[in-house]
Structure formats: structure tokens, C-alpha cells
Write a protein that holds these residues in place. Structure first.
Motif, mmCIF file in Angstrom:
data_model
loop_
_atom_site.group_PDB
_atom_site.id
_atom_site.type_symbol
_atom_site.label_atom_id
_atom_site.label_comp_id
_atom_site.label_asym_id
_atom_site.label_seq_id
_atom_site.Cartn_x
_atom_site.Cartn_y
_atom_site.Cartn_z
ATOM 1 N N TYR A 22 1.324 39.333 19.357
ATOM 2 C CA TYR A 22 1.199 40.512 18.497
ATOM 3 C C TYR A 22 1.209 40.116 17.028
ATOM 4 N N THR A 23 1.987 39.091 16.672
ATOM 5 C CA THR A 23 2.012 38.637 15.280
ATOM 6 C C THR A 23 0.634 38.132 14.860
ATOM 7 N N GLN A 24 -0.033 37.346 15.750
ATOM 8 C CA GLN A 24 -1.371 36.851 15.433
ATOM 9 C C GLN A 24 -2.363 38.003 15.318
ATOM 10 N N LEU A 25 -2.244 39.021 16.173
ATOM 11 C CA LEU A 25 -3.150 40.157 16.102
ATOM 12 C C LEU A 25 -2.954 40.941 14.810
ATOM 13 N N ASP A 26 -1.689 41.136 14.423
ATOM 14 C CA ASP A 26 -1.435 41.860 13.178
ATOM 15 C C ASP A 26 -1.957 41.082 11.980
ATOM 16 N N TRP A 58 -4.474 39.013 11.931
ATOM 17 C CA TRP A 58 -5.952 39.076 11.914
ATOM 18 C C TRP A 58 -6.432 40.437 11.419
ATOM 19 N N LEU A 59 -5.748 41.504 11.847
ATOM 20 C CA LEU A 59 -6.131 42.836 11.368
ATOM 21 C C LEU A 59 -5.877 42.984 9.882
ATOM 22 N N SER A 60 -4.796 42.372 9.398
ATOM 23 C CA SER A 60 -4.509 42.428 7.962
ATOM 24 C C SER A 60 -5.571 41.704 7.161
ATOM 25 N N SER A 61 -6.056 40.551 7.677
ATOM 26 C CA SER A 61 -7.116 39.825 6.977
ATOM 27 C C SER A 61 -8.415 40.620 6.959
ATOM 28 N N LEU A 62 -8.677 41.381 8.038
ATOM 29 C CA LEU A 62 -9.880 42.228 8.045
ATOM 30 C C LEU A 62 -9.736 43.381 7.070
ATOM 31 N N ASN A 63 -8.501 43.908 6.919
ATOM 32 C CA ASN A 63 -8.291 45.001 5.968
ATOM 33 C C ASN A 63 -8.495 44.551 4.529
ATOM 34 N N GLN A 64 -8.192 43.285 4.264
ATOM 35 C CA GLN A 64 -8.311 42.784 2.898
ATOM 36 C C GLN A 64 -9.757 42.554 2.484
ATOM 37 N N LEU A 65 -10.648 42.509 3.453
ATOM 38 C CA LEU A 65 -12.069 42.365 3.103
ATOM 39 C C LEU A 65 -12.568 43.693 2.533
ATOM 40 N N ALA A 88 -10.512 32.789 19.993
ATOM 41 C CA ALA A 88 -11.819 33.217 19.501
ATOM 42 C C ALA A 88 -12.483 34.194 20.460
ATOM 43 N N SER A 89 -12.351 33.952 21.774
ATOM 44 C CA SER A 89 -12.929 34.868 22.755
ATOM 45 C C SER A 89 -12.229 36.215 22.711
ATOM 46 N N TYR A 90 -10.889 36.203 22.542
ATOM 47 C CA TYR A 90 -10.160 37.462 22.485
ATOM 48 C C TYR A 90 -10.569 38.275 21.263
ATOM 49 N N ARG A 91 -10.678 37.608 20.106
ATOM 50 C CA ARG A 91 -11.101 38.326 18.898
ATOM 51 C C ARG A 91 -12.531 38.857 19.041
ATOM 52 N N ALA A 92 -13.424 38.040 19.630
ATOM 53 C CA ALA A 92 -14.810 38.483 19.800
ATOM 54 C C ALA A 92 -14.899 39.709 20.708
ATOM 55 N N SER A 93 -13.996 39.804 21.698
ATOM 56 C CA SER A 93 -14.019 40.971 22.577
ATOM 57 C C SER A 93 -13.579 42.244 21.868
ATOM 58 N N LEU A 94 -12.829 42.101 20.730
ATOM 59 C CA LEU A 94 -12.371 43.283 19.989
ATOM 60 C C LEU A 94 -13.366 43.742 18.940
ATOM 61 N N LEU A 95 -14.334 42.883 18.561
ATOM 62 C CA LEU A 95 -15.252 43.236 17.479
ATOM 63 C C LEU A 95 -16.068 44.507 17.760
ATOM 64 N N GLY A 137 -2.858 52.072 18.626
ATOM 65 C CA GLY A 137 -2.679 50.638 18.559
ATOM 66 C C GLY A 137 -3.839 49.939 17.876
ATOM 67 N N ALA A 138 -4.157 48.726 18.369
ATOM 68 C CA ALA A 138 -5.178 47.885 17.738
ATOM 69 C C ALA A 138 -6.549 48.534 17.789
ATOM 70 N N ALA A 139 -6.879 49.242 18.875
ATOM 71 C CA ALA A 139 -8.191 49.875 18.974
ATOM 72 C C ALA A 139 -8.391 50.899 17.874
ATOM 73 N N ALA A 140 -7.369 51.714 17.594
ATOM 74 C CA ALA A 140 -7.498 52.712 16.542
ATOM 75 C C ALA A 140 -7.603 52.064 15.166
ATOM 76 N N ARG A 141 -6.866 50.991 14.943
ATOM 77 C CA ARG A 141 -6.916 50.314 13.648
ATOM 78 C C ARG A 141 -8.275 49.659 13.424
ATOM 79 N N LEU A 142 -8.845 49.090 14.469
ATOM 80 C CA LEU A 142 -10.163 48.466 14.321
ATOM 81 C C LEU A 142 -11.248 49.512 14.078
ATOM 82 N N SER A 143 -11.170 50.639 14.758
ATOM 83 C CA SER A 143 -12.212 51.655 14.608
ATOM 84 C C SER A 143 -12.194 52.287 13.225
ATOM 85 N N SER A 144 -11.029 52.224 12.529
ATOM 86 C CA SER A 144 -10.926 52.848 11.207
ATOM 87 C C SER A 144 -11.344 51.923 10.078
ATOM 88 N N LEU A 145 -11.671 50.661 10.363
ATOM 89 C CA LEU A 145 -12.085 49.733 9.305
ATOM 90 C C LEU A 145 -13.423 50.158 8.728
#
Length: 444
Positions: free
Chosen positions: A344-348, A350-357, A383-390, A403-411
């Protein structure tokens, strides 16, 4: 080829009354049967066929060869023995003498003693003409021009109609062939075999061509006021049979469409089981396909139900004897606690780095990034796990989740993917799809 020992049959008519009656029941006289009367009236013609076709195939072939060679010469109506010897110089003299004597004795060749010449009898020319017509239609059928075998029958009906002498028997032969074809096509449709259907459909198309050609002939017969009632009924029956034959187009189409819906395709290759079967049927030697593919032949084992029961019973009792009534001793259970906090720490992170873009204010700067910049460097699993979330980025349906799905969809980004594969110089990842994350600006 039959030699000169072949006997010469006499052409004198024989009294066959007693021998013919032996084929019929004692209480029935063959003179009372109409078909027998008609056949006996044609005795000279039938004897001509008997003279040609009696005996072995080699003898029949040589007789027809001699008669056709002589009848094909349209320059002269008479032949001396010297002319015949020159024309048929490839035959043995004894064999030629035997054949000429047989044809002469049955009045297929006429011998004029006054001038010592042979002439081809009119009966022989009629027999050869009918035979040539049948041979030509047979050759057309072998070449695929008339797979329905209707050409000869329809030709006979057309010729008789042109001369005004069509008979009920000729019409019944044509009607019988139409009925045979209809039953054959129905059997092919009921079989459900695609190969039988397509072969029958090809024959059906040819039969329809002949039906179209014969429609005018049948119409002329039915509208002929001089035709008797039996001829009219036979022509009307042919018309009904033709209609039933033409109406089978819908049956063929439905059967083929049903097979098409049930066709089994092999993955995404575009190949079907029908394609494979067609390819296998085109091979000359199917066994040769296994050369080098099987090192050892498969040895089949056969067992009857009695042996199978004996073996099963023996195995059952052997297993029961091996079982012990004592319970097994207990062992300590090893517990393994998985620490999901790291994941979960790695996922958070990665999401934080995407938010900073964010979208650069300077329009000359790029408005997106390649996915390899946000996926790598990492292990193949991460890398495969991240690619599956893109694909969740910008997904409106995922926005209702948590959770992560809602955060990714709001980017404020858009995931763009192509079919092109780009090679990557990485220790664990060999290639990635050509994809980008496009930033969304205020104007968009």
C-alpha cells in the motif's frame, strides 16, 4: 481382343415363346403384358444391340471400333475388302474377319455380292448415333459440365418434340431423374454435412440450368392440342417436379447459414475446423504428416468390462488394507503474516507522483509523458501491476468506486494506447505498448 475362334451368331429369328414363358408365372401369359409387346416389336433393333454388346468387353470394343471407323467415312458409301483392310490395318486379319462376319450376319453391315462391297446398314447408323449422344453426355458429366446427368434425357425429349414424336416413356425418364435429384438434395440437406451440401448445391445449380432450358419444351408439350392425355399428365408432372427442385434454394441457404453459425474458430487465427478439414482432404498422404512428429508409436490398451471390474475391486481392497485405524499425530501449524503495508505504501507513493504531474504553463513544453517513465525502472511484477491500473485513469465508471480506483479515475489525465510494441532496454521488461498519459488543460 477376341480372336477368330468367336462363333458367328445366326441372324435368323428364333422361337423364344417357350423360353420366354419360363420367366413368368404359369397363370400369366407374357403376351398380355404391354411392355413385353412393345419390346418384341423392337426385336430387330434389340438384336442389333445384342450383336454389338454380347460377349466380353474386349470383343464389344473391337466391334464398335470397326463399325465406327466404317460409318465415319462420309466420302464413300461402300467399301471393298481392300478398303477395309487399309482403313483397319492395325487389326489382326483373323480378328477383323471374325468381326466383319458377325456384323454382316446381324445385318449391321450389308454385303452386296454383285459388286463385292460392304455398306453400313441404316440400323447400324441409328445405333451408333444414339451411342455417340450418350458418350458425349457422359464425357460432359466427367468434365463437370453436367454433374446432374440431365443433358442426355432432355436432349432426347427436345429432339422428339421438334420432330413431333415425344413419347410418354421419354417424359417419364426425365421425370424420374428430377425426382431422384430432389431426393438426393433433400438427403444432403438432412445430413448436415457442409461438404455434401456444397457438392449438392453445385449439382443443383446445374440442374436448374437444365430446368430453365427445358421449361419451353415442357410448355410446348402442355399447350399442344394434339398431345394425348398421358403425355399431358407426364408433362404436368415434370413441371411440378421442376418447381419443387427450384424451391430448394431456400433450404440450401438455411442449412448453410446454420452450419456457418455453428462453425468453430481456432482462437483469433481466423481458421476454422472446416478450413483444417479441407486442408487435410487435399493432402495425398495423411500418414506422411506424422513423419518426424511421433518418435514412438502409440500402443493402445484394450480392456473388457470384466477385467476393469476385477482391477478396480483389487485396487479398492488394497487401499482399504493399507488404511490404519489410528489417527495421525498432530503437527504445529506455521503461521505466516503478510505485511501488506509495503504494497500500500508503494501504491500511495505512485499515486502521489501521478498527482504531482501537471500541465506545463509553457505551451512549448510537452503535454504528456510516455508510460515507460511512470512504470520503469521497477521489477516486472510491479510494472505489470501498475500497467493494469492505467486504464482506470479517466474512467467515469471507476469514479463511483472507492480506494485506488476512484483516485486514478479523478486524475486530470487521459490514457492513450496503441497497438504498436516498443522494445525497452531493461533488465526485466523487454517491451511495452506505445502509450502515453496526456495532461488535460483548462481549455480541454
Amino acid at each position: 481382343m477376341q480372336n477368330s475362334t468367336e462363333h458367328i451368331d445366326s441372324h435368323e429369328p428364333e422361337d423364344t415363346s417357350s423360353s420366354l414363358q419360363a420367366y413368368f408365372k404359369p397363370e400369366i401369359s407374357f403376351d398380355d403384358i404391354e411392355q413385353v409387346y412393345q419390346l418384341k416389336r423392337a426385336q430387330p433393333l434389340l438384336q442389333a444391340f445384342t450383336a454389338l454388346f454380347h460377349g466380353g468387353f474386349d470383343s464389344v470394343l473391337v466391334r464398335l471400333l470397326v463399325l465406327r471407323e466404317l460409318a465415319s467415312d462420309a466420302q464413300s458409301s461402300s467399301f471393298s475388302r481392300a478398303d477395309i483392310n487399309a482403313k483397319l490395318a492395325y487389326l489382326q486379319a483373323d480378328s477383323l474377319d471374325t468381326v466383319l462376319a458377325r456384323l454382316r450376319s446381324h445385318q449391321l453391315l450389308i454385303w452386296e455380292a454383285a459388286t463385292s462391297v460392304y455398306r453400313v446398314a441404316p440400323m447400324a447408323r441409328n445405333v451408333l448415333s444414339a451411342l455417340d449422344s450418350l458418350l458425349s453426355t457422359q464425357q460432359s458429366a466427367e468434365q463437370g459440365e453436367d454433374p446432374a446427368d440431365m443433358g442426355f434425357l432432355l436432349t432426347q425429349v427436345a429432339g422428339a418434340q421438334a420432330l413431333g414424336g415425344v413419347t410418354v416413356e421419354q417424359l417419364q425418364h426425365l421425370l424420374g431423374r428430377l425426382v431422384d435429384l430432389t431426393e438426393e438434395f433433400r438427403d444432403a440437406i438432412a445430413s448436415g454435412s457442409e461438404y455434401r451440401l456444397r457438392a449438392s448445391q453445385s449439382k443443383w445449380n446445374n440442374a436448374c440450368d437444365w430446368v430453365e432450358k427445358g421449361t419451353k419444351i415442357i410448355y410446348a408439350i402442355t399447350t399442344d392440342g394434339n398431345a394425348d392425355a398421358a403425355t399431358q399428365r407426364a408433362a404436368q408432372a415434370i413441371g411440378r417436379a421442376q418447381s419443387a427442385l427450384l424451391n430448394m434454394q431456400g433450404m440450401f441457404s438455411r442449412a448453410l447459414n446454420q452450419i456457418e453459425r455453428q462453425r468453430v474458430h481456432l482462437g483469433q487465427s481466423g481458421l476454422s475446423t472446416t478450413d483444417i478439414k479441407s486442408w487435410l482432404m487435399a493432402q495425398d498422404d495423411l500418414a506422411a504428416l506424422a513423419d518426424g512428429a511421433i518418435d514412438m508409436p502409440v500402443t493402445p490398451l484394450f480392456a473388457t468390462p470384466a477385467e476393469m471390474i476385477d482391477v478396480a475391486e483389487a485396487e479398492l481392497f488394497a487401499e482399504r488394507n493399507q488404511q490404519s485405524s489410528e489417527l495421525p499425530s498432530g503437527t504445529d501449524t506455521q503461521f505466516q503474516v503478510q505485511d501488506d503495508a509495503v504494497l500500500y505504501t508503494q501504491l500511495d507513493a505512485w499515486l502521489s507522483s501521478l498527482n504531482q504531474l501537471s500541465v506545463p504553463s509553457n505551451s512549448e513544453l510537452p503535454t504528456g509523458v510516455d508510460v515507460q517513465q511512470i512504470l520503469l525502472p521497477n521489477s516486472f511484477a510491479i510494472a505489470s501491476y501498475r500497467a493494469s491500473l492505467l486504464p482506470l485513469i479517466g474512467d467515469q465508471d471507476a469514479g463511483t468506486s472507492q480506494g485506488a480506483a476512484a483516485r486514478l479515475s479523478s486524475l486530470p489525465m487521459q490514457f492513450v494506447l496503441t497497438d504498436k510494441l516498443i522494445p525497452i532496454k531493461d533488465s526485466e521488461v523487454a517491451g511495452l505498448s506505445d502509450a502515453q498519459l496526456i495532461f488535460q488543460t483548462q481549455d480541454n
